[in-house]
Design a protein around this motif. Structure first.
Motif, PDB file in Angstrom:
ATOM      1  N   ASP A  84     -29.236   9.602  23.619  1.00 63.98           N
ATOM      2  CA  ASP A  84     -28.971  10.431  22.436  1.00 63.98           C
ATOM      3  C   ASP A  84     -27.571  11.054  22.478  1.00 63.98           C
ATOM      4  OD1 ASP A  84     -29.353  12.165  24.501  1.00 63.98           O
ATOM      5  OD2 ASP A  84     -30.928  13.358  23.533  1.00 63.98           O
ATOM      6  N   SER A  85     -26.687  10.512  23.310  1.00 66.84           N
ATOM      7  CA  SER A  85     -25.307  11.045  23.370  1.00 66.84           C
ATOM      8  C   SER A  85     -24.642  10.887  22.014  1.00 66.84           C
ATOM      9  CB  SER A  85     -24.450  10.246  24.358  1.00 66.84           C
ATOM     10  OG  SER A  85     -24.989  10.264  25.624  1.00 66.84           O
ATOM     11  N   GLU A  86     -23.812  11.861  21.671  1.00 68.60           N
ATOM     12  CA  GLU A  86     -22.976  11.700  20.472  1.00 68.60           C
ATOM     13  C   GLU A  86     -21.898  10.681  20.762  1.00 68.60           C
ATOM     14  OE1 GLU A  86     -21.014  15.091  18.646  1.00 68.60           O
ATOM     15  OE2 GLU A  86     -22.968  16.115  18.830  1.00 68.60           O
ATOM     16  N   LEU A  87     -21.653   9.808  19.814  1.00 66.60           N
ATOM     17  CA  LEU A  87     -20.601   8.819  20.044  1.00 66.60           C
ATOM     18  C   LEU A  87     -19.247   9.522  20.001  1.00 66.60           C
ATOM     19  CD1 LEU A  87     -21.981   5.761  18.059  1.00 66.60           C
ATOM     20  CD2 LEU A  87     -22.343   6.401  20.451  1.00 66.60           C
ATOM     21  N   ARG A  88     -18.264   8.936  20.700  1.00 69.45           N
ATOM     22  CA  ARG A  88     -16.953   9.606  20.791  1.00 69.45           C
ATOM     23  C   ARG A  88     -15.944   8.951  19.861  1.00 69.45           C
ATOM     24  NH1 ARG A  88     -17.374   9.954  27.311  1.00 69.45           N
ATOM     25  NH2 ARG A  88     -18.803  11.708  27.351  1.00 69.45           N
ATOM     26  N   PHE A 130     -17.533   3.994  26.287  1.00 74.70           N
ATOM     27  CA  PHE A 130     -18.654   4.936  26.260  1.00 74.70           C
ATOM     28  C   PHE A 130     -19.609   4.586  25.118  1.00 74.70           C
ATOM     29  CE2 PHE A 130     -20.689   8.893  24.901  1.00 74.70           C
ATOM     30  CZ  PHE A 130     -21.279   9.280  26.097  1.00 74.70           C
ATOM     31  N   ASN A 131     -19.057   4.330  23.940  1.00 77.31           N
ATOM     32  CA  ASN A 131     -19.918   4.052  22.780  1.00 77.31           C
ATOM     33  C   ASN A 131     -20.724   2.771  22.983  1.00 77.31           C
ATOM     34  OD1 ASN A 131     -18.872   6.342  21.718  1.00 77.31           O
ATOM     35  ND2 ASN A 131     -17.486   5.329  20.277  1.00 77.31           N
ATOM     36  N   LYS A 132     -20.102   1.788  23.619  1.00 83.01           N
ATOM     37  CA  LYS A 132     -20.829   0.538  23.882  1.00 83.01           C
ATOM     38  C   LYS A 132     -21.939   0.783  24.921  1.00 83.01           C
ATOM     39  CE  LYS A 132     -19.879  -4.309  24.894  1.00 83.01           C
ATOM     40  NZ  LYS A 132     -18.892  -5.320  25.204  1.00 83.01           N
ATOM     41  N   LEU A 133     -21.650   1.633  25.902  1.00 85.26           N
ATOM     42  CA  LEU A 133     -22.673   1.966  26.913  1.00 85.26           C
ATOM     43  C   LEU A 133     -23.856   2.691  26.265  1.00 85.26           C
ATOM     44  CD1 LEU A 133     -20.361   3.135  29.863  1.00 85.26           C
ATOM     45  CD2 LEU A 133     -21.933   1.186  29.929  1.00 85.26           C
ATOM     46  N   VAL A 134     -23.556   3.599  25.331  1.00 81.79           N
ATOM     47  CA  VAL A 134     -24.640   4.343  24.658  1.00 81.79           C
ATOM     48  C   VAL A 134     -25.507   3.366  23.855  1.00 81.79           C
ATOM     49  CG1 VAL A 134     -25.175   6.107  22.919  1.00 81.79           C
ATOM     50  CG2 VAL A 134     -23.337   6.512  24.575  1.00 81.79           C
ATOM     51  N   ALA A 135     -24.861   2.443  23.140  1.00 81.73           N
ATOM     52  CA  ALA A 135     -25.625   1.468  22.340  1.00 81.73           C
ATOM     53  C   ALA A 135     -26.529   0.631  23.247  1.00 81.73           C
ATOM     54  CB  ALA A 135     -24.661   0.574  21.568  1.00 81.73           C
ATOM     55  N   LEU A 136     -25.992   0.262  24.393  1.00 79.47           N
ATOM     56  CA  LEU A 136     -26.757  -0.554  25.343  1.00 79.47           C
ATOM     57  C   LEU A 136     -27.923   0.243  25.938  1.00 79.47           C
ATOM     58  CD1 LEU A 136     -26.050  -3.432  26.168  1.00 79.47           C
ATOM     59  CD2 LEU A 136     -24.843  -2.511  28.138  1.00 79.47           C
ATOM     60  N   LYS A 137     -27.653   1.518  26.208  1.00 83.46           N
ATOM     61  CA  LYS A 137     -28.704   2.387  26.759  1.00 83.46           C
ATOM     62  C   LYS A 137     -29.833   2.524  25.736  1.00 83.46           C
ATOM     63  CE  LYS A 137     -30.104   5.415  29.937  1.00 83.46           C
ATOM     64  NZ  LYS A 137     -30.462   5.033  31.310  1.00 83.46           N
ATOM     65  N   ARG A 138     -29.469   2.688  24.466  1.00 86.56           N
ATOM     66  CA  ARG A 138     -30.501   2.815  23.420  1.00 86.56           C
ATOM     67  C   ARG A 138     -31.348   1.552  23.361  1.00 86.56           C
ATOM     68  NH1 ARG A 138     -26.507   5.642  18.905  1.00 86.56           N
ATOM     69  NH2 ARG A 138     -26.449   7.663  19.960  1.00 86.56           N
ATOM     70  N   GLN A 139     -30.720   0.423  23.628  1.00 86.02           N
ATOM     71  CA  GLN A 139     -31.451  -0.849  23.573  1.00 86.02           C
ATOM     72  C   GLN A 139     -32.332  -1.050  24.818  1.00 86.02           C
ATOM     73  OE1 GLN A 139     -28.810  -4.213  23.216  1.00 86.02           O
ATOM     74  NE2 GLN A 139     -30.443  -5.702  23.560  1.00 86.02           N
ATOM     75  N   ARG A 199     -31.448   9.369  36.929  1.00 86.34           N
ATOM     76  CA  ARG A 199     -30.872   9.894  38.186  1.00 86.34           C
ATOM     77  C   ARG A 199     -29.701   8.982  38.535  1.00 86.34           C
ATOM     78  NH1 ARG A 199     -31.126  14.413  40.669  1.00 86.34           N
ATOM     79  NH2 ARG A 199     -31.171  13.528  42.750  1.00 86.34           N
ATOM     80  N   ASN A 200     -28.618   9.127  37.801  1.00 85.32           N
ATOM     81  CA  ASN A 200     -27.436   8.285  37.985  1.00 85.32           C
ATOM     82  C   ASN A 200     -26.303   8.942  37.203  1.00 85.32           C
ATOM     83  OD1 ASN A 200     -27.985   7.665  35.247  1.00 85.32           O
ATOM     84  ND2 ASN A 200     -29.250   5.922  35.842  1.00 85.32           N
ATOM     85  N   TYR A 201     -25.165   8.295  37.116  1.00 87.08           N
ATOM     86  CA  TYR A 201     -24.080   8.809  36.268  1.00 87.08           C
ATOM     87  C   TYR A 201     -24.521   8.483  34.849  1.00 87.08           C
ATOM     88  CZ  TYR A 201     -21.723   9.219  40.711  1.00 87.08           C
ATOM     89  OH  TYR A 201     -21.414   9.573  42.001  1.00 87.08           O
ATOM     90  N   ASN A 202     -25.308   9.403  34.311  1.00 95.20           N
ATOM     91  CA  ASN A 202     -26.153   9.055  33.175  1.00 95.20           C
ATOM     92  C   ASN A 202     -25.414   8.946  31.851  1.00 95.20           C
ATOM     93  OD1 ASN A 202     -28.860  10.354  31.271  1.00 95.20           O
ATOM     94  ND2 ASN A 202     -28.808   8.381  32.281  1.00 95.20           N
ATOM     95  N   ILE A 203     -25.795   7.892  31.125  1.00 94.21           N
ATOM     96  CA  ILE A 203     -25.390   7.716  29.736  1.00 94.21           C
ATOM     97  C   ILE A 203     -26.663   8.016  28.940  1.00 94.21           C
ATOM     98  CG2 ILE A 203     -24.539   6.058  28.024  1.00 94.21           C
ATOM     99  CD1 ILE A 203     -22.501   6.448  30.243  1.00 94.21           C
TER     100      ILE A 203
END
Ligand SMILES: Cc1cc2nc3c(=O)[nH]c(=O)nc-3n(C[C@H](O)[C@H](O)[C@H](O)COP(=O)(O)OP(=O)(O)OC[C@H]3O[C@@H](n4cnc5c(N)ncnc54)[C@H](O)[C@@H]3O)c2cc1C
Length: 449
Positions: free
Chosen positions: A445-449, A420-429, A438-442
């Protein structure tokens, strides 16, 4: 949102593709997907990567919510929306061989798996995808892909070697193990979060005919048969993938008699071995009917139709130990059908951090569709989901593509913290403004887990 028609005209003058507005005759079908009906402001059907990139830029200029449509089978109805734009990839459906020595094929992001399997079959090739003809390559091959050869060749994403991606900035990027490897990691399990994949490159597998079909057993023996199925699949040839479905008598299926149905695909044309495997499967219990036979792999995929007059709530769980206790819980809670797929084999051998699909150490996937009246109240829905909750406790995780809800509960089940944390970093990039949501959204600005 209503458009200033002059902006659509200006866009249309250089756009390589179709534009469908609410007054167009195709509007209704273009805005309706398998599980949902939408009312978008505009549907665009680009014919090239550049036209996909222009569609993304147009959506941003007009602050339109973006839905991306490949096969339109999103259980959550993500591929349509109200007042936004649908980027429908239906014209991007080519399948071509790009390296005959390695069986590398390029498949465009709007192709569907049935026609794709037909074209590959003519070349003596196949890719393990899913079980349904009309499911899109785009939605399945960005999430995982659990299909009829999952134990032999792994998930669909495990045969992926490259992709072309239109990102949120409108860039057209290549992704592979050596080019933008982080993006390549994310599009193998992270769904549509990082961009629109306009084409996928897969290493396909030499497959001709297989042995496939069904065996129907006496429902009363389901507890014992599920145990025999579990034990057999633990050591079975990886050529064999199966799903077993306890199906109680249900109004959604016209009140048909209860049955325990096994679907099998033995992905080899070795008749002697296939005969032994089929005999072993039939030995699990009292067989009421069976129709396993030799057929081209492409014919194993079937058509599916959306249920009429019901809303379907879908959940799933990946199981690391299909224990006796779980089987007893299934038997005690069988008011709705379950689809239990054997996984394992090649899928287990990919390391958990190699792709964004992390729950590799699983031996089964349980999919639980619950069929409800569209008028059902929240308390009726809650009580219909109780049996599933008892079963879901045995899950070690989940697969995103069989959810029609997406809250922190589902995302926690799908993605362990490191993933999850790697997906969030990638999304930020790649999509800091979250234009692909409109997807299984990451969310970026998600809090890292
Ligand atoms: C009847 C049925 C049978 C199924 N069987 C299986 C099965 O056997 N195995 C399995 O693994 N899954 C299966 N699924 C689940 C299926 O994988 C998902 O519903 C998947 O999202 C469908 O893909 P699609 O392209 O048809 O969906 P769409 O609704 O077109 O797209 C869904 C989402 O995927 C993303 N997306 C689509 N195309 C692209 C693209 N080119 N680039 C980036 N993102 C994209 C977008 O976020 C989009 O909102 C099944 C679903 C149904 C309804």
């Amino acid at each position: 949102m209503t458009f200033d028609t002059s902006s659509v005209h200006a866009f249309q003058s250089h756009f390589d593709g179709d534009i469908i507005l609410p007054e167009s005759p195709e509007y209704e079908s273009a805005s309706t997907v398998f599980m949902a009906k939408g009312a978008p402001a505009i549907v665009v059907r680009p014919r090239t990567d550049v036209a996909v990139a222009e569609s993304v830029k147009f959506a941003k200029e007009h602050t339109l919510v973006i839905s991306v449509r490949s096969g339109g089978h999103s259980g959550a109805g993500h591929s349509t929306n109200d007042s936004g734009i649908i980027i429908d990839l239906m014209h991007l459906n080519k399948v071509e061989v790009i390296d005959t020595a390695k069986n590398t094929v390029r498949i465009e992001g709007g192709a569907h798996w049935g026609p794709t399997a037909d074209q590959l079959q003519k070349l003596g090739l196949a890719i393990s995808s899913g079980d349904t003809n009309t499911v899109g390559v785009g939605g399945l091959a960005t999430a995982g892909g659990i299909g009829w050869m999952v134990r032999k060749y792994g998930l669909t994403i495990d045969s992926l070697v490259g992709a072309t991606v239109v990102t949120a900035s409108g860039e057209i990027l290549q992704a592979s193990k050596t080019t933008n490897p982080d993006l390549f990691w994310g599009i193998r399990g992270g769904g549509g979060n990082f961009g629109i994949v306009t084409s996928f490159e897969f290493e396909a597998h030499p497959i001709g005919e297989v042995y496939a079909g069904s065996i129907v057993y006496d429902f009363a023996e389901r507890g014992e048969i599920l145990k025999k199925w579990r034990d057999y699949m633990r050591t079975a040839s990886e050529d064999l993938s199966t799903m077993i479905m306890p199906m109680p008598s249900m109004p959604a299926f016209g009140g048909q008699p209860a049955a325990l149905v096994l679907l099998a695909c033995y992905a080899s044309d070795n008749q002697e071995e296939a005969t032994k495997v089929i005999a072993a499967l039939k030995d699990f219990g009292t067989v009421l009917s069976d129709d396993i036979q030799k057929k081209p792999y492409a014919e194993v995929l079937e058509d599916a139709h959306p249920p009429q007059g019901f809303q379907v709530l879908v959940n799933d769980a990946l199981i690391s130990d299909f224990s006796d206790e779980l089987i007893d819980t299934i038997v005690k809670n069988d008011t709705q059908m379950l689809q239990i797929r054997s996984v394992g084999g090649a899928m287990n051998r990919v390391s958990k951090d190699a792709t964004a699909f992390a729950h590799r150490a699983s031996e089964a996937l349980i999919i639980a569709p619950v069929f409800m009246s569209p008028a059902a109240s929240q308390s009726e829905i809650d009580s219909a989901l109780e049996p599933w909750r008892a079963i879901a406790k045995f899950g070690q995780g989940a697969y995103i593509n069989f959810f029609n809800e997406w809250t922190s509960v589902e995302s926690t089940a799908a993605y362990p913290p490191a993933t999850f944390n790697k997906l969030v970093a990638l999304k930020r990039q790649y999509d800091p403004e979250n234009i692909f949501h409109r997807n299984y959204n990451i969310a970026p600005d998600s809090e890292l887990r």
